[in-house]
Write a protein that holds these residues in place. Structure first.
Motif, PDB file in Angstrom:
ATOM      1  N   UNK A   1      -3.250   1.205 -14.309  1.00  6.97           N
ATOM      2  CA  UNK A   1      -4.111   2.381 -14.464  1.00  6.97           C
ATOM      3  C   UNK A   1      -5.468   2.002 -15.042  1.00  6.97           C
ATOM      4  N   UNK A   2      -5.507   0.949 -15.856  1.00  7.63           N
ATOM      5  CA  UNK A   2      -6.795   0.517 -16.413  1.00  7.63           C
ATOM      6  C   UNK A   2      -7.730   0.079 -15.288  1.00  7.63           C
ATOM      7  N   UNK A   3      -7.197  -0.724 -14.342  1.00  3.66           N
ATOM      8  CA  UNK A   3      -8.018  -1.169 -13.214  1.00  3.66           C
ATOM      9  C   UNK A   3      -8.421   0.016 -12.347  1.00  3.66           C
ATOM     10  N   UNK A   4      -7.478   0.934 -12.152  1.00  2.00           N
ATOM     11  CA  UNK A   4      -7.752   2.107 -11.317  1.00  2.00           C
ATOM     12  C   UNK A   4      -8.840   2.968 -11.942  1.00  2.00           C
ATOM     13  N   UNK A   5      -8.736   3.172 -13.261  1.00  2.00           N
ATOM     14  CA  UNK A   5      -9.760   3.953 -13.953  1.00  2.00           C
ATOM     15  C   UNK A   5     -11.115   3.256 -13.845  1.00  2.00           C
TER      16      UNK A   5
ATOM     17  N   UNK B   1     -11.980   9.912  -4.500  1.00  2.00           N
ATOM     18  CA  UNK B   1     -12.244   8.474  -4.461  1.00  2.00           C
ATOM     19  C   UNK B   1     -10.980   7.658  -4.705  1.00  2.00           C
ATOM     20  N   UNK B   2      -9.938   8.296  -5.284  1.00  2.00           N
ATOM     21  CA  UNK B   2      -8.723   7.537  -5.567  1.00  2.00           C
ATOM     22  C   UNK B   2      -8.040   7.041  -4.299  1.00  2.00           C
ATOM     23  N   UNK B   3      -8.362   7.664  -3.147  1.00  2.00           N
ATOM     24  CA  UNK B   3      -7.793   7.209  -1.877  1.00  2.00           C
ATOM     25  C   UNK B   3      -8.316   5.825  -1.497  1.00  2.00           C
ATOM     26  N   UNK B   4      -9.475   5.470  -2.002  1.00  2.00           N
ATOM     27  CA  UNK B   4     -10.065   4.173  -1.656  1.00  2.00           C
ATOM     28  C   UNK B   4      -9.705   3.081  -2.650  1.00  2.00           C
ATOM     29  N   UNK B   5      -9.147   3.470  -3.791  1.00  2.00           N
ATOM     30  CA  UNK B   5      -8.938   2.499  -4.869  1.00  2.00           C
ATOM     31  C   UNK B   5      -7.847   1.493  -4.531  1.00  2.00           C
ATOM     32  N   UNK B   6      -6.698   1.952  -4.029  1.00  2.14           N
ATOM     33  CA  UNK B   6      -5.590   1.039  -3.764  1.00  2.14           C
ATOM     34  C   UNK B   6      -5.947  -0.039  -2.738  1.00  2.14           C
TER      35      UNK B   6
ATOM     36  N   UNK C   1       0.829  -1.207   0.000  1.00  6.43           N
ATOM     37  CA  UNK C   1       0.000   0.000   0.000  1.00  6.43           C
ATOM     38  C   UNK C   1       0.865   1.259   0.000  1.00  6.43           C
ATOM     39  N   UNK C   2       1.928   1.260   0.799  1.00  4.57           N
ATOM     40  CA  UNK C   2       2.822   2.430   0.853  1.00  4.57           C
ATOM     41  C   UNK C   2       3.438   2.708  -0.514  1.00  4.57           C
ATOM     42  N   UNK C   3       4.028   1.677  -1.122  1.00  7.53           N
ATOM     43  CA  UNK C   3       4.713   1.874  -2.406  1.00  7.53           C
ATOM     44  C   UNK C   3       3.724   2.215  -3.517  1.00  7.53           C
ATOM     45  N   UNK C   4       2.547   1.602  -3.495  1.00  9.88           N
ATOM     46  CA  UNK C   4       1.548   1.889  -4.533  1.00  9.88           C
ATOM     47  C   UNK C   4       1.088   3.341  -4.452  1.00  9.88           C
ATOM     48  N   UNK C   5       0.941   3.845  -3.230  1.00  8.45           N
ATOM     49  CA  UNK C   5       0.544   5.249  -3.066  1.00  8.45           C
ATOM     50  C   UNK C   5       1.627   6.172  -3.598  1.00  8.45           C
ATOM     51  N   UNK C   6       2.883   5.797  -3.389  1.00 12.76           N
ATOM     52  CA  UNK C   6       3.990   6.608  -3.929  1.00 12.76           C
ATOM     53  C   UNK C   6       3.974   6.615  -5.453  1.00 12.76           C
ATOM     54  N   UNK C   7       3.780   5.430  -6.033  1.00 12.88           N
ATOM     55  CA  UNK C   7       3.721   5.352  -7.499  1.00 12.88           C
ATOM     56  C   UNK C   7       2.549   6.179  -8.026  1.00 12.88           C
TER      57      UNK C   7
END
Length: 843
Positions: free
Chosen positions: A615-619, A598-603, A128-134
């Motif tokens: 990014x496709x999944x995130x979108x 809402x992007x805070x809840x996606x990861x 979660x930490x690294x994904x938020x950085x990316x």
């Protein structure tokens, strides 16, 4: 679905629980402990608080099982209403327990994991930490220009991982800051030393030596990116090769013994990082070696040079038996094999000898120019088997495509290239005499036949003498037909035509313009083939199962032309794909840039549902949470296409889609959905449309809509949510339903049921509805984006009550809540009247 994600569930659910008179065994996640008092999350939004007979050793965040015999007293309560968030010390305890540094970033990660009911682990916290950085890097830097550069680097920003995209963006930013002088000249021009020096200084901040300058110029000639990363990749390769000078047989044998792939990187590690020692001859040694040691009374523990001298003759004899020449080099290798406990076989000797020979050749023949071409071709040079690397270097094969071939195809291709090169070197020019000989004997013009007749004609003096009178007649004929032979403007054209005429005459053929032109044509074909036929084309032919040596010159000339055209076409196709991908990337960039809180809840959702970090999944999740571009919306857009469609069958299919969607919408409103029959009927029709109209002229429009529908369906399945098209006026909108019971579509009035709904409306925006059905009674909480909408909704209450009564339900309680984005996306400690989101707990 911001509101749906955070709308409180507890306001429509009566809290129940309290002290349990008869304790039971507990299994769940340990949330906190103080002496012999513990808090355990047992799932289903419930927390057990228990007093134990003894303290437990488990850490906060661990899964625990506590037998009822160990519990003095306990109570159970609703997690949403009564649980208190872990305090800072407890978060720190969790982080320390998993070996993660304690800071605001890591604390935040633990809170997010807790909020989404994701089990704590070092992996989940760090992911979660690294994904938020990316995500932060991408969010800040991703724009149209960066997207174009990512595409140039063959990065698929839709499918590639967040890590790969973020790292590529960082690399682009580094290049932009380092290579400004690069833009001063064209890639097609030769770079001067002065230009290379300017680039080196801009990258490293000071003047650099000749080796770096040469690498920069070679990268430019190879049309590879001139940046610090590529410069240092090439530099490191030759630095390591330099350090490998003086490699000993023992190093090569050790690589073989360890079963390590013989690459530049591994050879370097073997020489400088692997401790060398005498290897004892233990149970792994060959039975042959052990047997001979015992004959001489040698214990197979440690083999010395003296021991090996005693069995030298046996070694020589064994080498002969297995078909290996007992040269001094092979005998020394065999001694090393015995000393290091390796079976002495023909294969093992040949393997080590092959690696050694390839290494020595590579050291002599490999240079910066070829390394840069390989880097441009996508090869990771240091990790390639040096035997294949040496062969690729020798034959000018620089692409990853060749390196990815199977060993069988690769060896066969190299043999073909070698044979072709030998023939082309031998027959550098196809003489008029040899051409005329083929014509006179009716021998087909193939590369194989040309090689054979060349040898045959050179065994004896096959050229017949010609009289001066015949020469004069041929010369007069050529001069008289200068126009028809079209040799007037050709330098040395008259001489060439005269020589062709003599060759025809001495081979018993008629000297005519037709025959002379034919000789010229065959000569030209062979010359063109020799010039055009590349090693890559020969490799391709092996993959295609084509024997180039047996093709006629005409066929081979056409084959080479087709390959060149295909390369050009491939570039055009790449350009068209590039344009199409750019369109898709631009949409994704715009969508990503417009993402809200809402992007805070996606990861956390990606982690919890084991979904790809792309990014496709995130979108897709972002659109899903906002209830945009979902099933109902896309069906509505497809129905709107009806006026633009010319294919009658396609129109009929769209009309059926409209009919099925209207039917589902009405049955949903009437409470008449039976199981998932209606839903499956809709899905099957969509799949049928995609399959049936895949080749339709209007398929592109359909394809795009079906793609979005599939994405939406895929996400709803992973997030355990149902979506339905709902007709509002003359427009289809989308309804999302989340419910714990996957069989909720079955009519079971006696069963208690709670669900969350998100309805996209024409005029009121997104309505978030929490509904509890309990034995024929319905409780509702409706979240509205604007308080002014509440009055409009209240006017519809009589109709709602009547509608529910018609299908056998009574409206017991209804409340209206506003949706406040700022509050909703805060943490999970809520003040009075502020309620924690439900979607964060369940999805």
């Amino acid at each position: 679905m911001n509101g749906l994600m955070h709308l409180n569930f507890a306001s429509v659910q009566k809290a129940y629980g309290g002290t349990i008179k008869k304790p039971f065994s507990v299994n769940g996640i340990l949330l906190g402990k103080q002496k012999n008092k513990v808090q355990i999350d047992v799932g289903n939004k419930k927390i057990v608080e228990a007093v134990l007979k003894d303290r437990i050793n488990e850490r906060v965040g661990d899964r625990v099982f506590i037998d009822k015999s160990q519990i003095i007293s306990m109570r159970i309560y609703d997690k949403l209403e009564d649980s208190q968030a872990l305090d800072i010390d407890q978060y720190a305890e969790i982080l320390k327990g998993y070996g993660v540094a304690v800071n605001e970033e890591s604390r935040g990660a633990v809170k997010e994991l807790e909020k989404f009911d994701i089990p704590f682990s070092r992996e989940s916290i760090e992911t979660l930490i690294m994904s938020k950085r990316y995500m932060e890097v991408i969010h800040q830097e991703l724009n149209h220009d960066t997207a174009v550069k990512l595409l140039d680097k063959d990065i698929d920003i839709e499918k590639d991982s967040l890590e790969k995209v973020a790292n590529a963006i960082k690399e682009i930013k580094e290049e932009e800051s380092n290579v400004s002088p690069w833009r001063l000249f064209s890639k097609d021009n030769e770079m001067t030393t002065e230009e290379a020096e300017r680039i080196a200084k801009s990258i490293y901040g000071s003047a650099m030596g000749k080796d770096i300058i040469d690498i920069i110029k070679a990268l430019h000639r190879a049309k590879a990116a001139v940046n610090k990363k590529n410069i240092e990749r090439i530099y490191d390769i030759f630095y390591r090769l330099g350090k490998l000078e003086g490699m000993q047989d023992e190093d090569f044998v050790n690589i073989y013994k360890e079963g390590i792939k013989p690459t530049i990187q591994n050879l370097y590690n073997a020489k400088y990082h692997v401790k060398k020692s005498v290897v004892p001859s233990n149970g792994e040694a060959s039975r042959w070696a052990v047997k001979n040691y015992e004959e001489y009374g040698i214990k197979p523990i440690k083999i010395t040079n003296r021991d090996l001298k005693l069995i030298k003759e046996k070694i020589i004899s064994h080498l002969k038996e297995i078909g290996i020449q007992p040269t001094k080099e092979n005998v020394n290798l065999a001694k090393l094999f015995i000393k290091m406990g390796i079976s002495l076989t023909k294969e093992s000797i040949e393997q080590v000898s092959g690696v050694k020979e390839a290494f020595n050749t590579l050291m002599k023949k490999f240079d910066v120019e070829k390394a840069c071409k390989m880097l441009k071709g996508g090869l990771d040079i240091e990790k390639q088997d040096i035997r294949r690397l040496t062969v690729m270097n020798q034959f000018g094969l620089f692409s990853k495509k060749v390196n990815d071939l199977s060993q069988e195809v690769f060896v066969k291709g190299i043999n073909k290239i070698t044979n072709m090169n030998q023939i082309f070197d031998k027959v550098s020019t196809l003489s008029f005499h040899q051409i005329s000989f083929h014509l006179s004997k009716g021998i087909p013009f193939t590369i194989k036949n040309i090689s054979k007749t060349y040898d045959k004609l050179n065994e004896v003096d096959s050229v017949k003498n010609i009289t001066l009178k015949d020469e004069a007649r041929i010369k007069d004929y050529v001069k008289a037909n200068e126009e028809s032979l079209k040799i007037k403007a050709v330098p040395q054209g008259m001489i060439a035509a005269f020589d062709a005429g003599k060759a025809l005459f001495t081979n018993g053929l008629r000297v005519s313009t037709v025959n002379i032109k034919r000789v010229f044509d065959i000569y030209g074909k062979y010359s063109r083939i020799r010039r055009k036929l590349s090693p890559q084309m020969i490799m391709d032919s092996v993959q295609e199962g084509k024997a180039l040596e047996n093709m006629t010159l005409k066929e081979l000339d056409e084959y080479a032309d087709d390959k060149l055209k295909a390369e050009k076409l491939s570039e055009n196709v790449k350009r068209d794909v590039y344009i199409q991908r750019m369109k898709g990337m631009q949409k994704l960039v715009n969508s990503f840039s417009s993402m809200g809180e809402e992007k805070r809840s996606i990861l956390p959702l990606l982690i919890k549902n084991n979904m790809p970090f792309s990014l496709r999944e995130i979108e897709g999740i972002s659109l899903f949470l906002r209830n945009q571009q979902q099933i109902g919306h896309k069906i509505g857009e497809m129905v709107q296409l009806i006026g633009q469609i010319h294919d009658p069958n396609f129109r009929k299919a769209i009309l059926k889609l409209d009919k099925l969607s209207r039917k589902m919408s009405q049955r949903l409103k009437n409470g008449e959905l039976e199981g998932d029959k209606d839903y499956q009927e809709l899905i099957q029709h969509l799949e049928s449309m995609e399959k049936e109209f895949n080749d339709s002229e209007e398929k592109d429009q359909l394809k795009e809509h079906i793609k979005h529908l599939k994405t939406s369906m895929k996400i709803q399945k992973k997030l355990k949510t149902f979506q339905f098209p709902v007709l509002m006026g003359d427009k289809f909108r989308n309804l999302q339903i989340y419910v714990q019971d996957s069989d909720f579509l079955k009519k079971q009035k006696e069963k208690s049921l709670t669900m969350l709904m998100n309805l996209d409306t024409n005029n009121l925006g997104q309505l978030q509805i929490a509904m509890k059905v309990d034995k024929g009674y319905v409780d509702l909480t409706i979240g509205v984006p604007e308080k002014s909408s509440v009055a409009s909704l209240k006017k519809q209450l009589p109709y709602l009550k009547t509608m529910l009564e018609e299908i056998g339900y009574k409206l017991r309680e209804i409340t209206f809540d506003g949706i406040e984005k700022h509050y909703i996306l805060e943490g999970n400690n809520q003040s009075k009247g502020k309620q924690r989101g439900i979607f964060t707990l369940e999805i």
